[in-house]
Design a protein around this motif. Structure first.
Motif, mmCIF file in Angstrom:
data_model
loop_
_atom_site.group_PDB
_atom_site.id
_atom_site.type_symbol
_atom_site.label_atom_id
_atom_site.label_comp_id
_atom_site.label_asym_id
_atom_site.label_seq_id
_atom_site.Cartn_x
_atom_site.Cartn_y
_atom_site.Cartn_z
ATOM 1 N N LEU A 1 35.906 47.156 46.803
ATOM 2 C CA LEU A 1 36.846 46.758 47.849
ATOM 3 C C LEU A 1 36.466 45.406 48.424
ATOM 4 C CD1 LEU A 1 39.158 47.519 49.790
ATOM 5 C CD2 LEU A 1 37.420 48.413 51.312
ATOM 6 N N SER A 2 35.195 45.269 48.789
ATOM 7 C CA SER A 2 34.804 44.028 49.460
ATOM 8 C C SER A 2 34.958 42.848 48.514
ATOM 9 C CB SER A 2 33.369 44.143 49.964
ATOM 10 O OG SER A 2 32.489 44.242 48.893
ATOM 11 N N ARG A 3 34.653 43.059 47.253
ATOM 12 C CA ARG A 3 34.816 41.951 46.316
ATOM 13 C C ARG A 3 36.278 41.548 46.185
ATOM 14 N NH1 ARG A 3 30.386 44.097 43.506
ATOM 15 N NH2 ARG A 3 31.693 45.657 42.544
ATOM 16 N N GLU A 4 37.131 42.576 46.100
ATOM 17 C CA GLU A 4 38.552 42.298 45.965
ATOM 18 C C GLU A 4 39.044 41.536 47.182
ATOM 19 O OE1 GLU A 4 40.956 45.782 45.671
ATOM 20 O OE2 GLU A 4 42.789 44.610 45.615
ATOM 21 N N MET A 5 38.620 42.004 48.355
ATOM 22 C CA MET A 5 39.086 41.373 49.591
ATOM 23 C C MET A 5 38.607 39.932 49.666
ATOM 24 S SD MET A 5 40.500 43.949 51.477
ATOM 25 C CE MET A 5 40.243 43.675 53.182
ATOM 26 N N LEU A 6 37.364 39.741 49.315
ATOM 27 C CA LEU A 6 36.830 38.374 49.426
ATOM 28 C C LEU A 6 37.503 37.452 48.418
ATOM 29 C CD1 LEU A 6 33.102 39.102 50.133
ATOM 30 C CD2 LEU A 6 34.855 38.346 51.695
ATOM 31 N N ALA A 7 37.859 38.026 47.268
ATOM 32 C CA ALA A 7 38.561 37.200 46.283
ATOM 33 C C ALA A 7 39.919 36.769 46.833
ATOM 34 C CB ALA A 7 38.745 37.972 44.990
#
Lengths: 359, 825
Positions: B433-439
């Motif tokens: 989730l956090s990776r997706e959001m940061l992307a």
């Protein structure tokens, strides 16, 4: 490779009776084909014990350092002479021939540090001695036995490597110029050209003081241990430049001493974590972890026949025999010993002397 | 004009008369042939005026007559289906709208499956496959000067869009493939494209046209939920066509604009879903959001705030559409404000489902990435206010995901809104989730065509780790290879080095009392650590000694602080405390429960108390509990192979014994598991009741019903666990009663975590209390709980809550099923 590794080895035997921590070890005699050597140990209480590896008893005790820790022992190639360095700031030369145990000469050290001296034999009667000098970062070179100070190796003003922690004099086969390797307090190892009195090369191997190193002059490769958690392997190229080849991570920090076996197959480290670690010298593959001692291991030493001795703060000296030297056809570790060797001779004289004294 | 009219009327009337009465094949044929003159495109055609008159007035009547005559006998008047062919040609070549209407009318009017119905259906299928639908729509587009009556258009529209339903109803099982919606609507899309082509062509030719009928068809199809089929055909074509042509763009904008209001939402959601990226969307829609209020509402409110099932790429193209034109950018700022407000609103956090919160967070991040510095600076204060409020209430939440969302959005937003300040940085574990959001937060490269950009980005991202590992892997493999190569000639076999572990310097204490002393007074941190590490094993080994100091020890451990950085401190302390509780349950549990409600504890400590009580209860209630060996550190390395060696020799010895021993009994020598009393049974009360008694009495520092809801949630879970572990004990009934009351008072708690705890507590009551006692002693509570559960399962915003409620309901059902057979006989 076998499916399950060999169980961890046990010491071959243990020498007890120094009654204080062991800080220096040195095998005396017993060069190739000459049978059992003697083992010399220097203790915190200032005594040097001479051990017979056959009877596993101390055959003599030398007391010359006024109760101060003996930090270094080295025998000279000619005669039965022993050098011992103590924390009483004295370097003693002992004559052990024919049962004697007298200090024939002594020298004052200028440095309060823990740095061990080093000796390079030059000709039959002459040898060169390097020891920590007066200034905290100096190394003093003396011509022996005349005790003439040849030079003082002082790092350049802006280098600030700290105190020298360990020294090794050596000489390349190709050239007669003596070289000195010195490990310093800042974790660097420097190569000195003694005759030119300058640093050929210096490389930072560790972030903590270098506590011990050993150098393999054939392969021009050395290994050093420090207070940190890693061993560093460095090499010397043709231009006499040192460079770090690799570092090897250890489980616990602190290496007090490093020695490469004379046949250059393996090396052993004395760890503050009470353990002796054995590595394959060429690949630095860990081979064994010898856990026997219950206190810091201060020193390790290899005999010419492959025996490994480790001296520890728990007042014991453990003797190990690992990976026997293969080129040696006779098995020197368990074999029958002839009587005519150096060490054996010394031993006999000692026995005689003792009996005569008793009389 | 007049004579032509009357001539046509005469001919047609005569023909209809002939057709309806005559049974002679030849005459029928010749009559039809004569009528064919009036169709456009026939050989030796009638005058244009006559043709027009025929098409306008008489065509439908004729067709109806033809339909009426349809029967096997009539068609069989002449061999080879000549009549049928001629008959069909009227439908396929005449004015398409009338033909279509008559066809549909006759199909709808058919009473049931019959010859005529099947014939008509087949004709309709031919009509469709001949591309006449395009002609129907085209005809409507051209009638700008004299548009068909709205009523007629309405009927036509309903028939066009409702064709699959109508045919499906009529033909039932005999329905043809062409009429199935999944086939029909793509076809309709194709036909619409052809109609649009015709429109564009005639516009180029200087003729006026209107696309409003097409818009209506499109809108109606979308309202019927056929966006995918229609737009799947239309959008790719239109995307390509609008690329270079202004005319096409205008036609397309017009097409979308004229869609009736009630269909706007359906159309737009479909469009946003199908369109590949903001630029395409912008080309297809133009400035629709500025012109159409409804569209604006759909795009800036409905799709962002009210719905949340859409994918991230869709969200990106929607917001990207708002960002592509300077006129629309204020809307984007507006949307961001709204989004941040919703994101930060306390009640939204509490009541909105997690999926929606995630959706809104993503939208916020995309907006932030799209908006420029200046635009953000203009409304910075407002944005910051709602951001701060949101971060605060999110970090307050007891659900980790909500906190995580708060952290991520706060980091990104503060970096964008406050670039000059020091960066805000939270500690959270990186996950998908956090990776997706940061992307999402990373500004997209200004790509010309998102069609190319988006696929290009994805594989690149996917490949990077792969290629990286390849790069890193090769030299490593080489190194290892060379290393083993060198080794092979050396034969230096390594010894077992598994005993080589980290060294702990100071010696571990050997007595429990020493540990207590070391933990309380020692300044020697190594000793302190060694004592902490040794404690659990010591307590388990010497229960008697531990019992002497149990409460004192619990006190020390509870107040223990991590003064030096000890690895696994929390786990060590917890395991030691659990060991103490297990050794001496009653007094220690009493002490811990009393401390739970005492002043001057941190929330962490209170939650530790709960955890320890649960674990200890679990340990006590474990059947066949033997004085177990101390657990080894779960994070630590696997037990040294030394211990694996031991069983080997044991096996050898046992084997030897077995060989030398003669047994006189048959069967296995295995012993059954020895039954032992549940040790938790006698002390469950000490664990449970003090905890449940005081929850509603707020202290100065600790308010369970107020803001310390996290602890309340944990308390509910703990009580549930204790209840569950007290199965088969005598106090279970009393406990269950108390617990149900506890649940009842808190059932409308606003925090999802608390509700989850309560629901699991209900489940454990149902599991632990014997069914008979439940019904005998707690019937009212049970009924109340049941209705509450049904309510939660139906309406709760939190998905886990709904699931837990359903599970509890199932348990209740099972309970009833178990009791009914008892009651019925």
């Amino acid at each position: 490779m076998a499916a399950s590794p060999l169980p961890p080895p046990d010491p071959r035997f243990v020498l007890r009776g120094t009654q204080s921590a062991v800080h220096a070890l040195h095998f005396f005699g017993g060069a190739k084909g000459q049978g059992q050597p003697l083992l010399l140990s220097g203790s915190l209480s200032g005594l040097v014990h001479i051990w017979s590896l056959q009877t596993r008893r101390a055959v003599a005790t030398l007391d010359g350092h006024r109760g101060q820790c003996v930090t270094w022992l080295h025998s000279l190639p000619q005669g039965h002479q022993l050098l011992s360095q103590g924390r009483d700031l004295k370097l003693c030369l002992w004559d052990l021939a024919e049962g004697r145990n007298a200090v024939v000469d002594s020298m004052r050290l200028e440095s309060m540090g823990f740095c061990r001296s080093t000796v390079l034999a030059r000709g039959q009667r002459h040898w060169m001695l390097a020891m920590p000098g007066r200034g905290s970062d100096e190394v003093q070179i003396l011509e022996m036995p005349s005790k003439t100070s040849v030079c003082t190796l002082k790092p350049e003003a802006d280098a600030k490597p700290g105190m020298p922690m360990c020294l090794e004099l050596w000489q390349a086969e190709s050239s007669p110029r003596p070289l000195l390797l010195a490990g310093y307090e800042d974790g660097s190892v420097a190569l000195w050209d003694v005759s030119e009195r300058k640093v050929c090369s210096r490389v930072a191997c560790h972030t903590e003081p270098v506590m011990g190193f050993d150098f393999d002059s054939q392969k021009a490769r050395g290994v050093s241990g420090s207070a940190e958690k890693a061993l560093a392997v460095w090499s010397l190229d043709e231009q006499q430049a040192l460079q770090v080849c690799k570092t090897h991570e250890l489980t616990n920090p602190g290496i007090a001493d490093v020695k490469i076996r004379p046949d250059r197959k393996i090396l052993a480290t004395a760890g503050w974590d009470h353990r002796v670690r054995v590595f394959h010298w060429r690949t630095m593959k860990p081979l064994a972890v010898l856990s026997f001692h219950s206190a810091t291991v201060h020193c390790v030493a290899f005999a010419a026949n492959g025996l490994l001795a480790a001296g520890s703060g728990d007042q014991r000296i453990s003797i190990w025999s690992l990976y026997p030297i293969s080129s040696d056809s006779s098995t020197p570790l368990s074999g029958h010993v002839e009587d005519t060797e150096d060490g054996q001779e010394l031993l006999m004289h000692r026995a005689e002397a003792r009996t005569s004294r008793k009389k | 004009m007049d004579p032509a009219r009357s001539a046509v009327r005469l001919t047609v009337r005569e023909a209809i008369h002939t057709l309806s009465s005559c049974e002679d094949g030849g005459r029928v044929l010749s009559t039809l042939g004569s009528l064919r003159r009036y169709l456009s495109g026939a050989e030796n055609p009638a005058l244009p005026g006559e043709q027009e008159e025929f098409a306008r007035v008489h065509f439908s009547a004729l067709l109806r007559c033809l339909v009426g005559r349809l029967s096997p006998g009539w068609l069989g008047l002449l061999p080879d289906g000549q009549v049928e062919e001629l008959w069909a040609s009227f439908f396929l070549e005449g004015p398409a709208d009338q033909a279509f209407l008559v066809l549909m009318e006759s199909i709808e009017g058919a009473a049931g499956p019959s010859f005529r119905l099947m014939k008509m259906a087949q004709l309709l299928a031919r009509f469709l496959s001949a591309g006449r639908m395009a002609a129907v729509m085209e005809g409507q587009c051209r009638q700008v000067t004299e548009p068909a009556s709205p009523l007629l258009q309405e009927t036509l529209l309903a028939k066009v869009v409702g064709l699959p339903d109508c045919l499906g109803n009529r033909l039932q099982r005999e329905n043809l493939d062409a009429f199935l919606p999944q086939n029909y609507f793509p076809l309709l899309g194709e036909e619409m494209m052809r109609a649009l082509h015709a429109v564009v062509d005639s516009l180029r030719g200087g003729w006026d046209c209107s696309v409003s009928f097409l818009s209506q068809v499109l809108g109606k199809a979308c309202v019927r939920g056929r966006q995918k089929e229609m737009l799947g055909v239309l959008v790719p074509r239109l995307t390509a066509l609008t690329q270079g042509s202004c005319l096409w763009q205008r036609v397309c904008w017009r097409l979308v604009e004229r869609v009736p209001d009630r269909a706007v939402e359906a159309l737009l959601t479909g469009l946003v879903e199908v369109a590949a990226g903001p630029e395409v969307l912008s080309r297809l829609l133009g400035n629709l959001v500025m012109k159409n209020k409804k569209a604006q509402f759909v795009m800036t409110r409905k799709l962002l705030f009210l719905q949340y099932q859409y994918s991230t790429p869709m969200l990106q193209s929607l917001l990207g559409y708002l960002a592509t034109d300077s006129q629309r950018r204020p809307l984007l700022v507006q949307a961001l404000k709204g989004l941040l407000e919703t994101w930060g609103s306390c009640s939204a956090i509490r009541h909105a489902p997690l999926a929606q919160q995630r959706y809104v967070s993503k939208a916020v991040l995309i907006c932030l990435a799209l908006l420029g510095e200046a635009e953000l600076q203009d409304s910075r204060d407002e944005l910051l206010t709602s951001l701060m409020a949101g971060v605060k209430s999110r970090l307050d939440s007891s659900l980790p995901v909500v906190r995580r969302l708060g952290m991520i959005v706060a980091e990104v937003a503060s970096a964008r809104l406050h670039p000059e300040g020091p960066p805000l940085k939270f500690q959270y574990e990186e996950d998908e989730l956090s990776r997706e959001m940061l992307a999402l937060a990373a500004p997209r490269p200004a790509a010309d065509s998102p069609l190319e950009a988006s696929p290009a980005v994805t594989p690149e991202a996917a490949e990077t780790p792969g290629s990286g590992s390849v790069d890193g892997g090769v030299p490593q493999a080489l190194l290892e290879g060379s290393g083993s190569d060198l080794d092979s000639d050396d034969e230096l076999v390594p010894y077992d080095m598994s005993g080589d572990q980290e060294l702990k310097k100071s010696k571990a204490p050997t007595y429990v009392r020493d540990c207590v002393e070391a933990l309380t007074s020692s300044e020697d941190w190594e000793r302190w650590e060694a004592a902490l590490r040794a404690l659990e094993a010591l307590v388990i080994r010497n229960p008697a000694a531990a019992r002497e100091v149990s409460v004192e020890l619990a006190k020390v451990l509870l107040h223990l602080e991590e003064k030096t950085s000890v690895e696994g401190f929390e786990g060590l302390r917890q395991r030691a405390l659990v060991a103490v509780v297990v050794t001496d349950p009653a007094p220690v549990a009493e002490y811990l429960t009393s401390q739970f409600y005492a002043l001057n504890f941190s929330l962490r400590q209170r939650m530790d108390i709960l955890d320890v009580l649960t674990l200890a209860a679990q340990e006590l209630s474990r059947p066949g509990r033997a004085p177990k060996a101390p657990q080894c550190d779960p994070r630590g390395p696997a037990p040294p192979p030394g211990s694996a060696v031991a069983p080997a020799w044991r096996a050898v010895v046992e084997e030897r014994i077995r060989n030398k021993t003669r047994r006189f009994s048959q069967g296995s020598a295995r012993q059954g598991r020895d039954a032992r009393a549940n040790q938790f049974s006698s002390v469950a009360g000490y664990f449970f009741f003090p905890l449940i008694q005081h929850f509603d009495r707020p202290l100065v520092t600790f308010d369970l019903l107020g803001e310390d809801q996290l602890v309340l949630g944990r308390l509910a879970h703990t009580l549930g666990a204790l209840m569950y572990l007290a199965v088969n004990t005598t106090v279970a009934v009393t406990m269950g009663k108390a617990l149900l009351e506890f649940v009842w008072t808190l059932r409308f708690h606003s925090d999802a975590y608390v509700r989850r705890g309560l629901l699991s507590a209900v489940s454990s009551v149902l599991l632990s209390v014997p069914a008979e006692r439940l019904l005998a002693d707690l019937p009212d509570e049970l009924l109340e709980t049941r209705s509450w559960l049904a309510d939660v399962a139906d309406r709760d915003a939190d998905e886990d809550c709904r699931m837990l409620a359903v599970k509890a309901l199932l348990l209740l059902e099972k309970l009833r099923d178990r009791l009914l057979p008892l009651a019925s006989p």
